[in-house]
Design a protein around this motif. Sequence first.
Motif, PDB file in Angstrom:
ATOM      1  N   GLU A 129       0.828  -1.216  -0.041  1.00  0.00           N
ATOM      2  CA  GLU A 129       0.135   0.103   0.088  1.00  0.00           C
ATOM      3  C   GLU A 129       0.785   1.223   0.126  1.00  0.00           C
ATOM      4  O   GLU A 129       0.665   2.419  -0.859  1.00  0.00           O
ATOM      5  N   LEU A 130       1.777   1.293   0.991  1.00  0.00           N
ATOM      6  CA  LEU A 130       2.791   2.372   0.727  1.00  0.00           C
ATOM      7  C   LEU A 130       3.591   2.531  -0.412  1.00  0.00           C
ATOM      8  O   LEU A 130       3.531   3.787  -0.851  1.00  0.00           O
ATOM      9  N   ARG A 131       4.011   1.514  -1.011  1.00  0.00           N
ATOM     10  CA  ARG A 131       4.784   1.697  -2.294  1.00  0.00           C
ATOM     11  C   ARG A 131       4.045   2.035  -3.279  1.00  0.00           C
ATOM     12  O   ARG A 131       4.172   2.876  -4.340  1.00  0.00           O
TER      13      ARG A 131
ATOM     14  N   SER B 293       2.008   7.131  -6.796  1.00  0.00           N
ATOM     15  CA  SER B 293       1.154   8.093  -7.232  1.00  0.00           C
ATOM     16  C   SER B 293       1.214   9.433  -6.918  1.00  0.00           C
ATOM     17  O   SER B 293       0.505  10.262  -7.177  1.00  0.00           O
ATOM     18  N   ILE B 294       2.533   9.784  -6.398  1.00  0.00           N
ATOM     19  CA  ILE B 294       2.947  11.011  -5.837  1.00  0.00           C
ATOM     20  C   ILE B 294       4.270  11.516  -6.679  1.00  0.00           C
ATOM     21  O   ILE B 294       5.059  10.779  -7.052  1.00  0.00           O
TER      22      ILE B 294
ATOM     23  N   ASP C 147       3.012  13.026   4.583  1.00  0.00           N
ATOM     24  CA  ASP C 147       1.972  11.813   4.215  1.00  0.00           C
ATOM     25  C   ASP C 147       2.733  10.567   4.232  1.00  0.00           C
ATOM     26  O   ASP C 147       2.193   9.710   4.946  1.00  0.00           O
ATOM     27  N   VAL C 148       3.795  10.624   3.767  1.00  0.00           N
ATOM     28  CA  VAL C 148       4.726   9.382   3.566  1.00  0.00           C
ATOM     29  C   VAL C 148       5.254   8.894   4.918  1.00  0.00           C
ATOM     30  O   VAL C 148       5.010   7.835   5.004  1.00  0.00           O
TER      31      VAL C 148
ATOM     32  N   PRO D 264      11.554  -4.516   0.291  1.00  0.00           N
ATOM     33  CA  PRO D 264      10.622  -4.061  -0.430  1.00  0.00           C
ATOM     34  C   PRO D 264      10.403  -2.280  -0.151  1.00  0.00           C
ATOM     35  O   PRO D 264       9.741  -1.714  -0.763  1.00  0.00           O
ATOM     36  N   LEU D 265      10.929  -1.849   1.031  1.00  0.00           N
ATOM     37  CA  LEU D 265      10.749  -0.434   1.285  1.00  0.00           C
ATOM     38  C   LEU D 265      11.826   0.398   0.981  1.00  0.00           C
ATOM     39  O   LEU D 265      11.799   1.545   1.092  1.00  0.00           O
ATOM     40  N   TRP D 266      12.895  -0.217   0.076  1.00  0.00           N
ATOM     41  CA  TRP D 266      14.043   0.676  -0.497  1.00  0.00           C
ATOM     42  C   TRP D 266      13.498   1.697  -1.345  1.00  0.00           C
ATOM     43  O   TRP D 266      13.926   2.666  -1.086  1.00  0.00           O
ATOM     44  N   ASP D 267      12.363   1.456  -2.316  1.00  0.00           N
ATOM     45  CA  ASP D 267      11.855   2.458  -3.136  1.00  0.00           C
ATOM     46  C   ASP D 267      11.353   3.601  -2.214  1.00  0.00           C
ATOM     47  O   ASP D 267      11.364   4.856  -2.692  1.00  0.00           O
ATOM     48  N   VAL D 268      10.722   3.333  -1.117  1.00  0.00           N
ATOM     49  CA  VAL D 268      10.163   4.268  -0.231  1.00  0.00           C
ATOM     50  C   VAL D 268      11.566   5.378   0.363  1.00  0.00           C
ATOM     51  O   VAL D 268      11.527   6.430   0.573  1.00  0.00           O
TER      52      VAL D 268
END
Length: 210
Positions: free
Chosen positions: A73-75, A80-81, A94-95, A134-138
Motif C-alpha cells: 500500500e505504501l509503495r 502516485s505522487i 504523508d509518507v 521492499p521499502l527501499w523505493d520508499v
Amino acid sequence: MARLSEKKKAVLESMMRESLFAAAKRLLEEEGWRGTTMERLAQEAGVSKGTVYNYFRDKREILCFVVERNTEELRRFIRSIDPEAGDPRRILGDVLEGLFEGLYRNRRVIAATIQAYHEDEELRREDFDPRRHPLWDVRVFIRRVLVRGVEEGFFRSVDPALTEAAINAVAVGLARQFSLDMLDVPGDDFAAAVRDLILEGLCPREALNP
C-alpha cells in the motif's frame, strides 16, 4: 468437461494467494517465526501441504511474501505522487505517516521478522543488501523529497542522505522496541506523533503551517 478460461484461472490463482497471505500473516502474528511452518500454514489456510509448496519453497519465502504484501500500500502510494511537485513538507508528512502507521499495524509480523533475522543465518545472508528490501523505493523517494526540500528552503540545510538514514534508523529502532514489548503506544497517536517529531526537526517552527 470444459476447461477453465485463462481469466478464471487467474482469478482462482489470485484467491489462493490472498488466502495464503491472510493465513501466513495470522500465523506469524500469533505463533511468531518459530511457530510458522509449512505444515501449520497448510492447516491455517485449509489446503494441502503440497499446495503450499506450489507457492513457497520454504518458510523464508513465506516471510518475504508477507513483508512485501504488508508494504504494498505504501509503495503504491509513493508511485502516485510526484516528488517534484507540491509542498515537500506535506509530501514527506504523508509518507512518514503511512510508513509509521504500517509499522504499528504490522508490528507483530515485524517482530517475527526480527526474530527470523536473528535466528536464520541464511536469511540474513540472502537479504543483506538493503536495496532488496521492499521499502527501499520508499527510502529513495524520501531522499528525493528531502533533496528538493533543502534546495528550495522548505527544510533546514541538512544532509538529505544522513537525514533519510536517521529516519530509517528511527523506524528500525521503534520496530525493535515493539518486538521486545518495550513500547506501548496507542495506534491512533503513534504515526502522527513520530511524523511530527521528524518534521519539527526539519522545519523552522514558523514554516510548519504554511
